[in-house]
Write an enzyme that holds these catalytic residues in place. Structure first.
Site, PDB file in Angstrom:
ATOM      1  N   TYR A   1      12.395 -87.618  50.983  1.00 42.45           N
ATOM      2  CA  TYR A   1      12.425 -86.502  51.997  1.00 42.45           C
ATOM      3  C   TYR A   1      13.064 -85.198  51.205  1.00 42.45           C
ATOM      4  O   TYR A   1      12.560 -84.190  51.438  1.00 42.45           O
ATOM      5  CB  TYR A   1      13.553 -86.779  53.157  1.00 42.45           C
ATOM      6  CG  TYR A   1      13.537 -85.883  54.317  1.00 42.45           C
ATOM      7  CD1 TYR A   1      14.635 -84.878  54.308  1.00 42.45           C
ATOM      8  CD2 TYR A   1      12.650 -85.971  55.316  1.00 42.45           C
ATOM      9  CE1 TYR A   1      14.395 -83.953  55.074  1.00 42.45           C
ATOM     10  CE2 TYR A   1      12.827 -85.076  56.314  1.00 42.45           C
ATOM     11  CZ  TYR A   1      13.702 -84.161  56.236  1.00 42.45           C
ATOM     12  OH  TYR A   1      13.770 -83.180  57.509  1.00 42.45           O
TER      13      TYR A   1
ATOM     14  N   SER B   1      14.660 -77.770  55.239  1.00 37.52           N
ATOM     15  CA  SER B   1      15.644 -78.487  55.330  1.00 37.52           C
ATOM     16  C   SER B   1      17.055 -78.112  54.652  1.00 37.52           C
ATOM     17  O   SER B   1      16.899 -77.489  53.576  1.00 37.52           O
ATOM     18  CB  SER B   1      15.649 -79.983  55.324  1.00 37.52           C
ATOM     19  OG  SER B   1      16.544 -81.008  55.489  1.00 37.52           O
TER      20      SER B   1
HETATM   21  C1  GCO Z   1      19.570 -87.784  56.829  1.00 38.97           C
HETATM   22  C2  GCO Z   1      18.798 -87.073  57.815  1.00 38.97           C
HETATM   23  C3  GCO Z   1      18.788 -85.680  56.868  1.00 38.97           C
HETATM   24  C4  GCO Z   1      18.238 -84.723  58.187  1.00 38.97           C
HETATM   25  C5  GCO Z   1      17.999 -83.140  57.519  1.00 38.97           C
HETATM   26  C6  GCO Z   1      17.317 -82.176  58.527  1.00 38.97           C
HETATM   27  O1  GCO Z   1      19.037 -88.914  56.683  1.00 38.97           O
HETATM   28  O2  GCO Z   1      20.533 -87.756  56.380  1.00 38.97           O
HETATM   29  O3  GCO Z   1      17.738 -87.403  58.558  1.00 38.97           O
HETATM   30  O4  GCO Z   1      17.445 -85.733  56.138  1.00 38.97           O
HETATM   31  O5  GCO Z   1      16.952 -84.965  58.590  1.00 38.97           O
HETATM   32  O6  GCO Z   1      19.186 -82.956  57.009  1.00 38.97           O
HETATM   33  O7  GCO Z   1      16.071 -81.730  58.047  1.00 38.97           O
END
Ligand code: GCO
Length: 255
Positions: free
Chosen positions: A159, A146
């Site tokens: 994440y 990501s």
């Molecule tokens: C957020 C988005 C990001 C995207 C990521 C792609 O909450 O800002 O969900 O986490 O998913 O940029 O992998």
């Protein structure tokens, strides 16, 4: 004539998290490039529906539902795939989830769920699939990282940590398995128009922020993933390993 460089005929690919979004787009694209494709997801009904649709279009696809965060399921299901479908030449570790919230209020279960799926899931899957790749001295592993392997924003710590770890796990796999002619690379999507990002797309303030943050001024489309996935799955990338290629509309190129 160089089309053969991107030809996946005779190859079998396994794509995790393939019932929707980026995984479904990449699985479909790999099938269109000639691969036989095994689609995995925990959403069994949606997975089987999509596999039936792609199969009806004439592509060689199979549905294998299981949970990539469960190593016991992987140890049972992956050998079953290799018995019933054939050796896995290409693994796309795409399965991923998101649990947003301020760090100080993020439940332990949410943290563990994200890391167990996004990072440990890729570890367990690669560890199982690589055995055959080492024996055959050939393989392609693509980890879906990501832009948040590099940068982030508030409330997405789990994440970010999972995708930052996946970037380094990609490099770890690459350096250990290069001698077996196995290439391991990452694709780093930016903000994509998927279910995961529905909360952003439906929030006017967040949506406007994303569109201002991305030089291309738009979310990526799942179809944007197909070309880079075929490249990293094919012989065109045989001397590329340990790289993460960002598909982000210019996001990481600017403050
Ligand atoms: C957020 C988005 C990001 C995207 C990521 C792609 O909450 O800002 O969900 O986490 O998913 O940029 O992998």
């Amino acid at each position: 004539m160089t089309a053969h460089l991107f030809d996946l005929n005779g190859k079998t690919a396994l794509v995790t998290g393939a019932a929707q979004g980026l995984g479904l787009a990449m699985a479909t694209g790999l099938a269109q490039a000639g691969a036989q494709v095994v689609l995995n997801d925990i959403q069994e009904v949606k997975l089987c529906t999509e596999v039936a649709r792609i199969g009806a279009a004439g592509f060689r696809v199979h549905a294998f539902p299981f949970d990539v965060s469960n190593s016991a399921q992987i140890q049972e299901r992956v050998p079953a795939i290799e018995r019933e479908v054939g050796p896995i030449d290409i693994l796309v570790n795409n399965a991923g989830i998101h649990r947003r919230g301020p760090i100080e209020h993020l439940p332990e279960a949410a943290w563990r769920e994200v890391l167990d799926t996004n990072l440990s899931g890729a570890f367990f899957m690669a560890k199982q699939v690589v055995r055959g790749m080492i024996e055959r001295r050939s393989g392609k592993i693509i980890n879906i990282c990501s832009v948040m392997s590099e940068v982030g924003r508030p409330t997405v710590a789990a994440y970010m940590a999972s995708k930052g770890g996946l970037k380094m796990l990609t490099k770890a796999m690459a350096v250990e398995w290069a001698k077996h002619n196995i290439q391991v690379n990452g694709i780093g999507p930016g903000w994509m128009a998927t279910e995961m990002n529905r909360p952003l797309m439906e929030n006017p303030e967040l949506d406007a922020w994303v569109r201002s943050r991305v030089p291309a001024g738009r979310y990526g489309d799942p179809a944007d993933m197909v070309g880079i996935a075929i490249y990293l799955a094919s012989s065109a990338s045989n001397f590329v390993t340990g790289q993460v290629i960002y598909l982000d509309g210019g996001t990481l190129a600017t403050l």
